[in-house]
Scaffold this motif. Structure first.
Motif, mmCIF file in Angstrom:
data_model
loop_
_atom_site.group_PDB
_atom_site.id
_atom_site.type_symbol
_atom_site.label_atom_id
_atom_site.label_comp_id
_atom_site.label_asym_id
_atom_site.label_seq_id
_atom_site.Cartn_x
_atom_site.Cartn_y
_atom_site.Cartn_z
ATOM 1 N N ASP A 274 1.721 4.244 -6.588
ATOM 2 C CA ASP A 274 0.400 4.228 -7.222
ATOM 3 C C ASP A 274 -0.711 3.738 -6.283
ATOM 4 O O ASP A 274 -1.875 3.688 -6.667
ATOM 5 C CB ASP A 274 0.437 3.370 -8.501
ATOM 6 C CG ASP A 274 0.803 1.925 -8.206
ATOM 7 O OD1 ASP A 274 1.363 1.662 -7.115
ATOM 8 O OD2 ASP A 274 0.527 1.053 -9.044
ATOM 9 N N ARG A 275 -0.367 3.345 -5.041
ATOM 10 C CA ARG A 275 -1.402 2.888 -4.100
ATOM 11 C C ARG A 275 -1.517 3.803 -2.869
ATOM 12 O O ARG A 275 -2.387 3.608 -2.022
ATOM 13 C CB ARG A 275 -1.123 1.440 -3.675
ATOM 14 C CG ARG A 275 -1.020 0.500 -4.880
ATOM 15 C CD ARG A 275 -1.445 -0.895 -4.576
ATOM 16 N NE ARG A 275 -2.855 -0.977 -4.222
ATOM 17 C CZ ARG A 275 -3.371 -1.910 -3.433
ATOM 18 N NH1 ARG A 275 -2.581 -2.822 -2.904
ATOM 19 N NH2 ARG A 275 -4.651 -1.939 -3.155
ATOM 20 N N LEU B 75 0.817 -1.221 0.000
ATOM 21 C CA LEU B 75 0.000 0.000 0.000
ATOM 22 C C LEU B 75 0.850 1.270 0.000
ATOM 23 O O LEU B 75 0.323 2.368 -0.201
ATOM 24 C CB LEU B 75 -0.924 0.021 1.225
ATOM 25 C CG LEU B 75 -2.091 -0.969 1.198
ATOM 26 C CD1 LEU B 75 -2.776 -1.043 2.564
ATOM 27 C CD2 LEU B 75 -3.104 -0.585 0.124
ATOM 28 N N ILE C 175 -4.963 5.338 -2.448
ATOM 29 C CA ILE C 175 -5.986 4.421 -1.909
ATOM 30 C C ILE C 175 -5.826 4.308 -0.393
ATOM 31 O O ILE C 175 -6.796 4.354 0.372
ATOM 32 C CB ILE C 175 -5.829 3.018 -2.555
ATOM 33 C CG1 ILE C 175 -6.081 3.103 -4.049
ATOM 34 C CG2 ILE C 175 -6.716 1.986 -1.900
ATOM 35 C CD1 ILE C 175 -5.708 1.845 -4.797
ATOM 36 N N VAL D 118 -9.013 -2.176 1.995
ATOM 37 C CA VAL D 118 -7.718 -2.095 1.302
ATOM 38 C C VAL D 118 -6.725 -3.142 1.817
ATOM 39 O O VAL D 118 -5.674 -3.347 1.214
ATOM 40 C CB VAL D 118 -7.100 -0.676 1.398
ATOM 41 C CG1 VAL D 118 -8.009 0.342 0.748
ATOM 42 C CG2 VAL D 118 -6.779 -0.274 2.841
#
Ligand SMILES: Cc1cc2nc3c(=O)[nH]c(=O)nc-3n(C[C@H](O)[C@H](O)[C@H](O)COP(=O)(O)OP(=O)(O)OC[C@H]3O[C@@H](n4cnc5c(N)ncnc54)[C@H](O)[C@@H]3O)c2cc1C
Length: 606
Positions: free
Chosen positions: A448-449, A444, A452, A541
């Motif tokens: 790119d995460r 995470l 989120i 997530v």
């Protein structure tokens, strides 16, 4: 305490350990399958004469257990009640009560209920005598060290308690070789501690007095055996791994009453289970020996609060911190916490090891400057610095300097080395409305995460404050610490996690008998619901995150998977081998599926 050489008594106990007094065989197991444990008043409950005999056999150290606030029920205005109420914020006082629990209960889950009797054990022999008595009389047996079980697993009504508090000798070794490992494992510097010792006892002996490091827990009054069997983390675990990872040897009394040694060469399956397989499931640990490490020159900290003036600004702050964490703090040096509040306050209380003042200040400057320079935020006490590691747990030196970060056990005659962190104060005696933990995978943190992750943290914080405990996720640590932690029973997810999220809340002490206003049950249930909702946001997530066995939800239905992951079948096999009749039962412990919730009725096949 703190002796450099083995005491004669310990040497003797160790000798006994080589020869189990009785070994479970298939025949013995078949002959003995308890279906129902006895309570006071049942025909099978031991007679007064039997209890008297037990008392003699354990050197007089059998006590009837009273609730800590029994005096208040009898005489709310009396001196004994006043004394108990005065000390309710002192974890050392609570730990000294045979019926004491450091948490005063959990909504709809458990409330403190003392055992009928306790053996205040002074030796492995006392423990073995108590275990034999419980087994032979079909009693519910419970084990307590420091009493810090959130899940209430160290107290049970109508039981016999083995209480290890008095077994607290600490011994430093320059070169320790686990028994039977001679020629196989190189001698290593180590510390041995009786299972009733608290971490502050080890920190004082190992760091303050001997200038070395031992990986233990953050909270200084937690018991060593409970934490090691939990897996267990301290502020510097990102650099040194879990406490269980460095267990070299344990002495343990198993269900057959044998005093056994468990290490990599002797009873290695039991040894592995003790490293994170959960306290109270394997036997009564009477002594642990842990490897010690070179002490870094400095320990340090970063702290303060940043309040966002709008939700949008708080979102930006979370995202900025996540990027900063990934870039500058995701390494062996930084542990402890960041708290993301429902009131849009971001609180930093992080601890570091192994870096100097200039590095610490240089690391935090860009983030602090960014927050200070924006009109979107107000800041409070943002600061970072270091101090000599050797004085981190040096209670006496801290006091001389006028530091107020630790609170001493102020009772007359208390050891001057006994103190706890001010930050842990509000947990002492707390009553929980709810508690949840979840490991967050390092994936995470990929660029790119991060969005989120930040969104999920913000959404969760709308329900409850979210605590990110970076030291309780081991990803980002050194290879040696990860390899050692891999060889434990803890859910392997911990190795891939950059942090453990803890979401919990409650209220002040609510011990039975303690004079206090009635609890607002509707508000408490609403609070518990918010904890569930906050957790659900993060579970989206981190769906397979897993949860830390000792800091987890009492109501977790998939606890086997959450606590132990792929290790569970192996743990079950070890349980069957060493405790086939399920003498050692704890809520959500290995093998507990075979018993009713209170541990009195067998519901499985056996
Ligand atoms: C205020 C607070 C702060 C905490 N801080 C931390 C922290 O910083 N890091 C962390 O990792 N965890 C922390 N914990 C969790 C804690 O490490 C675990 O709950 C641990 O198991 C407590 O050990 P104990 O001996 O103090 O508790 P106890 O309640 O006495 O024991 C806990 C469990 O271990 C069993 N047990 C205890 N002693 C023995 C023994 N000798 N042999 C066999 N079984 C035994 C008990 O039966 C029980 O099931 C904290 C908990 C609290 C309440």
């Amino acid at each position: 305490m703190h002796r450099r050489t083995w005491l004669k008594g310990i040497g003797l106990a160790a000798l006994q350990a080589a020869v189990p007094r009785r070994a479970w065989s298939a025949a013995a197991k078949a002959a003995r399958t308890v279906r129902r444990r006895v309570r006071p008043g049942d025909p099978g409950w031991p007679s007064a004469a039997k209890w008297e005999k037990l008392k003699g056999d354990v050197g007089g150290n059998l006590v009837e257990v009273k609730p800590p606030f029994a005096a208040c029920a009898a005489d709310p205005k009396g001196a004994d009640c006043a004394d108990a109420v005065k000390n309710i914020q002192n974890p050392f006082f609570i730990g000294d009560q045979p019926g004491g629990t450091q948490v005063s209960g959990w909504l709809d889950a458990w409330k403190p209920q003392p055992s009928a009797y306790a053996v205040a054990a002074r030796s492995a022999r006392d423990v073995a005598t108590a275990v034999d008595f419980a087994r032979d009389n079909d009693l519910r047996l419970v084990v307590k060290g420091g009493g810090h079980s959130y899940l209430g697993t160290s107290n049970a009504p109508d039981s016999l308690l083995v209480w290890t508090r008095k077994m607290n000798t600490v011994t430093i070794h320059d070169a320790f070789t686990p028994r039977g490992c001679e020629g196989k494992i190189a001698p290593a510097p180590a510390v041995s501690a009786g299972s009733g010792a608290m971490w502050i006892d080890l920190y004082d002996a190992v760091t303050t007095k001997a200038g070395r490091y031992v990986q233990g827990g953050g909270c200084t009054s937690v018991g060593v055996a409970g934490l090691v069997q939990s897996g267990g983390f301290g502020s510097c675990s990102k650099g040194f791994g879990s406490a269980a990872a460095w267990l070299l040897e344990a002495e343990i009394v198993t269900a057959d009453g044998a005093v056994r040694i468990a290490n990599a060469c002797t009873n290695p399956d039991l040894f592995w289970a003790l490293k994170g397989g959960g306290g109270g499931s394997w036997g009564v640990v009477t002594r642990v020996t842990l490897r010690t490490h070179d002490l870094p020159e400095f320990f340090g900290y970063a702290g303060g609060k940043i309040k966002a003036k709008s939700d949008a600004a708080f979102r930006r702050l979370i995202a900025r911190f996540v990027a900063f964490y990934r870039e500058s703090l995701f390494n062996p040096h930084w542990g402890e916490q960041a708290k993301i509040g429902s009131d849009n306050v971001f609180e930093i209380s992080m601890v570091c090891q192994g870096i100097d003042e200039a590095t610490v200040e240089g690391t935090w400057k860009p983030f602090f400057d960014w927050a200070k320079s924006s009109s979107d935020y107000t800041v409070e006490d943002l600061e970072a610095g270091v101090g000599p590691a050797r004085h981190w747990w040096d209670v006496v030196a801290r006091k001389k300097r006028g530091s107020t970060s630790m609170i001493s056990d102020a009772r007359p005659g208390a050891p001057e080395t006994h103190a706890f962190w001010r930050g842990d104060q509000e947990q002492v005696g707390a009553f929980l409305h709810g508690y949840e933990s979840l490991w967050l995978p390092q994936s995470l943190l990929a660029s790119d995460r991060q969005g989120i992750l930040s969104d999920a943290l913000f959404s969760a914080s709308r329900h409850k404050e979210v605590g990110l405990h970076f030291n309780k996720g081991l990803a980002g640590g050194p290879a040696a610490a990860l390899a050692a932690a891999k060889d434990t029973a803890t859910n392997p997810t911990v190795l891939e996690a950059f942090a453990l999220v803890i979401i919990a809340d409650g209220e002040g002490p609510a011990y039975p008998g303690l004079p206090r206003p009635a609890m607002d049950m509707a508000a408490a249930h609403a609070d518990a619901k918010e904890i569930d909702l906050a957790t659900a946001e993060l579970a989206k997530v981190a769906p397979n995150g897993g949860s830390y066995v000792s800091e987890s939800n009492f109501f977790n239905r998939s606890w086997q998977q959450a606590y132990f992951g792929t290790n569970y079948p192996k743990l079950q096999a070890v349980k069957k081998k060493y405790d086939p009749d399920g003498l050692f039962f704890v809520h959500n412990g290995v093998g507990s599926e075979e018993w009713s919730a209170d541990g009195f009725e067998r519901i499985g096949k056996g």
